[in-house]
Scaffold this active site. Structure first.
Site, PDB file in Angstrom:
ATOM      1  N   TYR A 123      -1.221  -1.104  10.350  1.00 40.24           N
ATOM      2  CA  TYR A 123      -1.327  -1.288   8.904  1.00 40.24           C
ATOM      3  C   TYR A 123      -0.079  -0.769   8.196  1.00 40.24           C
ATOM      4  CZ  TYR A 123      -3.419  -1.114   4.222  1.00 40.24           C
ATOM      5  OH  TYR A 123      -3.681  -1.287   2.888  1.00 40.24           O
ATOM      6  N   SER A 163       0.848  -1.192   0.000  1.00 40.08           N
ATOM      7  CA  SER A 163       0.000   0.000   0.000  1.00 40.08           C
ATOM      8  C   SER A 163       0.881   1.238   0.000  1.00 40.08           C
ATOM      9  CB  SER A 163      -0.894   0.026   1.237  1.00 40.08           C
ATOM     10  OG  SER A 163      -1.550   1.273   1.376  1.00 40.08           O
TER      11      SER A 163
END
Length: 256
Positions: A161, A146
């Protein structure tokens, strides 16, 4: 037919980017092993793919399970060998965001869940997939990271995350260096905000907020991220390995 007769594993295939990738890869000739936790959704997707097979289009089988389970990672590879005679590629796409909150308020269980699904599963996948590709002398593996793990500008509440996705980039680069001479390419795909069930697809206000964070002023369609994964798995990216490839609508530019 970019992936004609290639055998490819896709995890996180029951919805979102994984499902879009499955439909695209099959249309490009790939034979697929679909993995995710939800068996019913996988069965529906595999049925849709198999209804359209023929004239160069690929087919699909599926196996439901948990990517945190080492035996499951091995079982997906075994299924590819059994059904399609080997393994040419993998799109290791499964992941979770987890609870968004400051680290000081975050439960250890949340941290462990995010790290295990997003990062430990990558280790297990690579451990199972690489030996089979090494035997063939070729292969391509793509992991979904990401932009949050690359240059997130300190986005709040995403400590677990961000750590998992940044760790995944480092893991990919180490693997790529280790296995490049064996004919195996390993890259990371870094999407921006993408319209999926996990991204609040049913909430227009959430989608508008996320869209406006991007310089391009919209979120990606899952099919657009799937196209980028196709590029990394195909011969069009034959001189790419160890790359964190951004497909983020300019988010990383804005945040640098």
């Amino acid at each position: 037919m970019e992936l004609q007769n290639r055998s490819i594993i896709i995890t996180g295939a029951s919805s979102g980017i994984g499902a879009a990738a499955a439909l695209l890869f099959a249309a490009e000739g790939a034979n697929l092993v679909l993995g995710a936790r939800r068996s019913a959704e996988l069965e529906t997707l595999a049925g849709q793919i198999n209804q359209g097979r023929g004239q160069g289009r690929g087919s699909a089988v599926f196996l439901a399970g948990d990517v945190r389970d080492e035996a499951y990672a091995g079982a997906l590879v075994d299924l590819a060998i059994k059904e399609f005679g080997g393994l040419d590629g993998a799109f290791n796409n499964a992941g979770i965001v987890g609870e968004m909150q400051p680290v000081t308020e975050m439960a250890l269980d949340n941290w462990n869940d995010v790290i295990s699904v997003n990062l430990t599963s990558a280790f297990l996948a690579a451990k199972a997939q690489l030996p089979v590709m090494k035997q063939r002398g070729r292969g391509s593996i793509v992991f979904t990271s990401s932009f949050v793990g690359f240059s997130n500008g300190g986005m709040p509440g995403m400590g677990a995350y961000a750590a998992s996705k940044a760790g995944l980039i480092g893991f990919v680069q180490s693997l790529a260096s280790n296995h490049a001479a064996e004919g195996i390419r390993i890259n990371a795909l870094l999407p921006g905000g993408t319209i999926t069930p996990a991204a609040g697809a049913g909430n227009p206000e959430v989608l508008d907020f996320i869209a406006n964070l991007h310089p391009i002023k919209r979120m990606a369609k899952a099919q657009e991220i799937a196209q980028a994964a196709l590029f990394l798995l195909s011969d069009r990216s034959s001189f790419m390995t160890g790359s964190p490839m951004l497909v983020d609508g300019g988010m990383s530019v804005r945040l640098m």
